[in-house]
Design a protein around this motif. Structure first.
Motif, PDB file in Angstrom:
ATOM      1  N   GLN A 275      -1.398   7.920  10.603  1.00 32.21           N
ATOM      2  CA  GLN A 275      -2.383   8.996  10.408  1.00 32.21           C
ATOM      3  C   GLN A 275      -2.326   9.581   8.994  1.00 32.21           C
ATOM      4  OE1 GLN A 275      -4.379   9.315  12.944  1.00 32.21           O
ATOM      5  NE2 GLN A 275      -3.060   7.870  14.036  1.00 32.21           N
ATOM      6  N   TRP A 276      -1.385   9.160   8.197  1.00 31.80           N
ATOM      7  CA  TRP A 276      -1.239   9.753   6.858  1.00 31.80           C
ATOM      8  C   TRP A 276      -2.302   9.182   5.915  1.00 31.80           C
ATOM      9  CZ3 TRP A 276       4.822   9.137   6.286  1.00 31.80           C
ATOM     10  CH2 TRP A 276       5.438   9.971   7.224  1.00 31.80           C
ATOM     11  N   PRO A 277      -2.784   9.990   4.985  1.00 30.26           N
ATOM     12  CA  PRO A 277      -3.862   9.519   4.109  1.00 30.26           C
ATOM     13  C   PRO A 277      -3.430   8.360   3.205  1.00 30.26           C
ATOM     14  CG  PRO A 277      -3.192  11.764   3.554  1.00 30.26           C
ATOM     15  CD  PRO A 277      -2.423  11.385   4.763  1.00 30.26           C
ATOM     16  N   PRO A 278      -4.269   7.328   3.111  1.00 33.82           N
ATOM     17  CA  PRO A 278      -3.959   6.214   2.214  1.00 33.82           C
ATOM     18  C   PRO A 278      -4.109   6.618   0.748  1.00 33.82           C
ATOM     19  CG  PRO A 278      -6.098   5.889   3.256  1.00 33.82           C
ATOM     20  CD  PRO A 278      -5.532   7.150   3.833  1.00 33.82           C
ATOM     21  N   MET A 279      -3.278   6.060  -0.089  1.00 37.43           N
ATOM     22  CA  MET A 279      -3.330   6.392  -1.522  1.00 37.43           C
ATOM     23  C   MET A 279      -3.777   5.182  -2.343  1.00 37.43           C
ATOM     24  SD  MET A 279      -2.567   9.547  -1.535  1.00 37.43           S
ATOM     25  CE  MET A 279      -2.133   9.992  -3.208  1.00 37.43           C
TER      26      MET A 279
ATOM     27  N   ALA B 289       4.343  -0.024  14.186  1.00 37.61           N
ATOM     28  CA  ALA B 289       5.555  -0.358  14.947  1.00 37.61           C
ATOM     29  C   ALA B 289       6.765   0.457  14.491  1.00 37.61           C
ATOM     30  CB  ALA B 289       5.852  -1.851  14.808  1.00 37.61           C
ATOM     31  N   LEU B 290       6.851   0.715  13.190  1.00 33.47           N
ATOM     32  CA  LEU B 290       8.059   1.370  12.668  1.00 33.47           C
ATOM     33  C   LEU B 290       7.996   2.894  12.771  1.00 33.47           C
ATOM     34  CD1 LEU B 290       8.643  -0.788   9.443  1.00 33.47           C
ATOM     35  CD2 LEU B 290      10.059  -0.795  11.507  1.00 33.47           C
ATOM     36  N   LEU B 291       6.842   3.455  12.392  1.00 33.90           N
ATOM     37  CA  LEU B 291       6.737   4.921  12.339  1.00 33.90           C
ATOM     38  C   LEU B 291       5.295   5.297  12.708  1.00 33.90           C
ATOM     39  CD1 LEU B 291       8.642   7.306  11.446  1.00 33.90           C
ATOM     40  CD2 LEU B 291       7.447   7.229   9.247  1.00 33.90           C
ATOM     41  N   PRO B 292       4.990   5.323  14.012  1.00 35.89           N
ATOM     42  CA  PRO B 292       3.590   5.461  14.435  1.00 35.89           C
ATOM     43  C   PRO B 292       2.853   6.636  13.786  1.00 35.89           C
ATOM     44  CG  PRO B 292       4.993   4.977  16.323  1.00 35.89           C
ATOM     45  CD  PRO B 292       5.910   5.150  15.150  1.00 35.89           C
ATOM     46  N   GLU B 293       3.531   7.768  13.585  1.00 36.97           N
ATOM     47  CA  GLU B 293       2.808   8.923  13.021  1.00 36.97           C
ATOM     48  C   GLU B 293       2.279   8.641  11.617  1.00 36.97           C
ATOM     49  OE1 GLU B 293       6.679  11.154  12.946  1.00 36.97           O
ATOM     50  OE2 GLU B 293       5.784  12.121  11.196  1.00 36.97           O
ATOM     51  N   ALA B 294       2.918   7.716  10.890  1.00 44.51           N
ATOM     52  CA  ALA B 294       2.491   7.428   9.516  1.00 44.51           C
ATOM     53  C   ALA B 294       1.107   6.767   9.476  1.00 44.51           C
ATOM     54  CB  ALA B 294       3.526   6.558   8.810  1.00 44.51           C
TER      55      ALA B 294
ATOM     56  N   GLY C  20       7.228  12.600  -0.865  1.00 43.77           N
ATOM     57  CA  GLY C  20       6.549  12.255   0.381  1.00 43.77           C
ATOM     58  C   GLY C  20       5.669  11.021   0.296  1.00 43.77           C
ATOM     59  N   LEU C  21       5.433  10.509  -0.914  1.00 36.73           N
ATOM     60  CA  LEU C  21       4.663   9.257  -1.003  1.00 36.73           C
ATOM     61  C   LEU C  21       5.444   8.171  -0.264  1.00 36.73           C
ATOM     62  CD1 LEU C  21       2.085   8.083  -2.588  1.00 36.73           C
ATOM     63  CD2 LEU C  21       3.806   6.948  -4.008  1.00 36.73           C
ATOM     64  N   LEU C  22       4.748   7.435   0.582  1.00 31.18           N
ATOM     65  CA  LEU C  22       5.407   6.369   1.343  1.00 31.18           C
ATOM     66  C   LEU C  22       4.903   5.026   0.827  1.00 31.18           C
ATOM     67  CD1 LEU C  22       7.345   6.066   3.834  1.00 31.18           C
ATOM     68  CD2 LEU C  22       5.287   5.515   5.135  1.00 31.18           C
TER      69      LEU C  22
ATOM     70  N   LEU D 264       0.855  -1.187   0.000  1.00 27.22           N
ATOM     71  CA  LEU D 264       0.000   0.000   0.000  1.00 27.22           C
ATOM     72  C   LEU D 264       0.890   1.236   0.000  1.00 27.22           C
ATOM     73  CD1 LEU D 264       0.017   1.342   3.095  1.00 27.22           C
ATOM     74  CD2 LEU D 264      -1.395  -0.646   3.563  1.00 27.22           C
ATOM     75  N   SER D 265       0.266   2.373  -0.247  1.00 26.91           N
ATOM     76  CA  SER D 265       1.022   3.624  -0.145  1.00 26.91           C
ATOM     77  C   SER D 265       0.218   4.658   0.632  1.00 26.91           C
ATOM     78  CB  SER D 265       1.397   4.161  -1.533  1.00 26.91           C
ATOM     79  OG  SER D 265       0.246   4.427  -2.284  1.00 26.91           O
ATOM     80  N   LEU D 266       0.963   5.572   1.245  1.00 23.48           N
ATOM     81  CA  LEU D 266       0.382   6.667   2.039  1.00 23.48           C
ATOM     82  C   LEU D 266       1.021   7.959   1.543  1.00 23.48           C
ATOM     83  CD1 LEU D 266       1.132   5.096   5.550  1.00 23.48           C
ATOM     84  CD2 LEU D 266      -1.032   4.929   4.288  1.00 23.48           C
ATOM     85  N   GLN D 267       0.316   9.054   1.711  1.00 23.40           N
ATOM     86  CA  GLN D 267       0.950  10.329   1.366  1.00 23.40           C
ATOM     87  C   GLN D 267       1.427  11.012   2.641  1.00 23.40           C
ATOM     88  OE1 GLN D 267       1.626  11.571  -1.867  1.00 23.40           O
ATOM     89  NE2 GLN D 267       2.986  12.811  -0.584  1.00 23.40           N
ATOM     90  N   GLY D 268       2.741  11.092   2.794  1.00 22.06           N
ATOM     91  CA  GLY D 268       3.308  11.759   3.967  1.00 22.06           C
ATOM     92  C   GLY D 268       3.782  13.156   3.611  1.00 22.06           C
ATOM     93  N   PRO D 269       4.170  13.927   4.630  1.00 20.28           N
ATOM     94  CA  PRO D 269       4.803  15.220   4.344  1.00 20.28           C
ATOM     95  C   PRO D 269       6.123  14.975   3.608  1.00 20.28           C
ATOM     96  CG  PRO D 269       4.244  14.997   6.677  1.00 20.28           C
ATOM     97  CD  PRO D 269       4.038  13.661   6.064  1.00 20.28           C
TER      98      PRO D 269
END
Ligand code: GLY
Length: 369
Positions: free
Chosen positions: A292-296, A285-290, A253-255, A227-232
């Protein structure tokens, strides 16, 4: 052995290996025709694009092959960019492998190639990393390339610019032989017409589906969900390669988050709640703030695996049919060296002794005792 200049080399498969080999052959002046069933199913579009021989903890001949390929990537990418006029999105950003304890870190197979990190070092390299990680290895030499959005498109354009012909929607049904020599292939085209294409030389780049064409090849699918998320944009600078999940930050910033590794799934298509939950747990577990990032996007695909997880490269049992398949988790990394080796095999002079030695480690029949 070289093919005659009139008859094109057939490349069976339009994924990353097919394109990389076609590009190499076309640069050497060879006429090339790529037969592709459905390019979107190619592992090259599915992968996260990590260039990670060290982070993956490879060993033996596969590590050597991976390291050689990693060395070649910058020049290989520069050539594709020059031929296509498009960027490939190469990002030599380094990869961090986190561990729960320093003892686990110190026995990692490639620890000698990395920089040992304490918790403090982890926090410096990966601000926001989860609390469960106390040690890490930083592999500055590893990196990533934007395979899905850039590399595949650039490579295809480079091939077109060099005169490679493409047949899309063409399924190769059968290899045709005269004795033990390749004579051609039987194909079904996009209009469902079955026809024969004559060819003295072909390169099998059919990924997870390779054994459907040549049953003696020990290649089987290992499904991966992603999957991918859009991060800052600047949130994460390095790839985090955790156990079971990795986070690959693109320039914008795409993760990209990967990946399940499902050996029992065969060619079963689709996402599963279990697989997606595994990725979510890995992100947490790896990056908790991620979290909350919107799913792409969410997607899946099939890695071409072999019993020792190394590729099958070089000649097959059929004279004139060459192999570039079975790259499992390391296709993006190994595309550069694969193209170089197959290009050498098909040149009139053949391979150098060093290339031959390398190919010997990746013969298709190395599992037979
Ligand atoms: N290269 C990582 C994977 O296949 O998931």
């Amino acid at each position: 052995m070289a093919a005659s200049s009139e008859s094109p080399v057939l490349v069976l498969g339009g994924g990353l290996m097919g394109l990389a080999v076609a590009h190499q052959l076309a640069r050497a002046g060879q006429a090339v025709e790529v037969l592709s069933r459905r390019r979107s199913e190619a592992a090259g579009f599915v992968a996260a694009g990590m260039l990670a021989p060290h982070a993956e903890g490879l060993s033996g001949a596969l590590l050597q092959l991976g390291q050689l390929s990693l060395e070649r990537v910058p020049a290989w990418v520069a050539q594709i960019e020059a031929d296509s006029g498009l960027s490939c999105g190469l990002r030599p950003c380094g990869i961090v492998v986190p561990f729960a304890t320093a003892a686990e870190r110190d026995v990692y197979p490639t620890a000698a190639w990395g920089e040992a990190l304490t918790r403090e070092g982890l926090e410096r390299e990966l601000p926001g990393i989860g609390p469960g990680w106390q040690a890490g290895l930083l592999f500055r030499q590893d990196g990533q390339i934007d395979n899905r959005r850039q590399l595949m498109r650039a490579l295809e354009r480079a091939c077109v610019e060099l005169g490679v012909r493409f047949q899309e929607g063409v399924e190769v049904l059968e290899l045709l032989q005269e004795g033990d020599r390749l004579r051609g292939v039987r194909v079904r085209d996009a209009a469902a017409t079955v026809q024969t294409l004559e060819a003295a030389t072909a390169v099998l780049c059919s990924g997870a589906w390779s054994a459907q064409l040549l049953p003696q090849l020990p290649v089987f699918p290992v499904k991966g969900q992603m999957l991918s998320l859009q991060g800052p944009r600047e949130a994460l600078q390095r790839v985090i390669f955790g156990p079971g999940t990795y986070l690959v930050p693109r320039e914008d910033g795409l993760l990209v988050v990967g990946a399940t590794s499902e050996r029992e799934a065969g060619f079963t298509e689709g996402l599963t709640p279990f697989g997606q939950r595994q990725l979510q747990a890995g992100i947490e577990a790896l990056l908790p703030e991620a979290s909350q990032w919107p799913p792409m996007e969410r997607w899946w695909g099939f890695r071409p695996c072999t019993p020792d997880e190394g590729p099958l490269l070089g000649p097959s049992a059929v004279t004139g049919l060459w192999l570039a398949t079975g790259h499992h988790r390391n296709g993006v990394l190994l595309a550069a060296i694969t193209a170089e080796l197959l290009g050498a095999c098909l040149q009139p002079g053949g391979c150098s002794p060093a290339q031959q030695a390398l190919l010997n480690s990746f013969r298709w029949d190395r599992f037979n005792g």
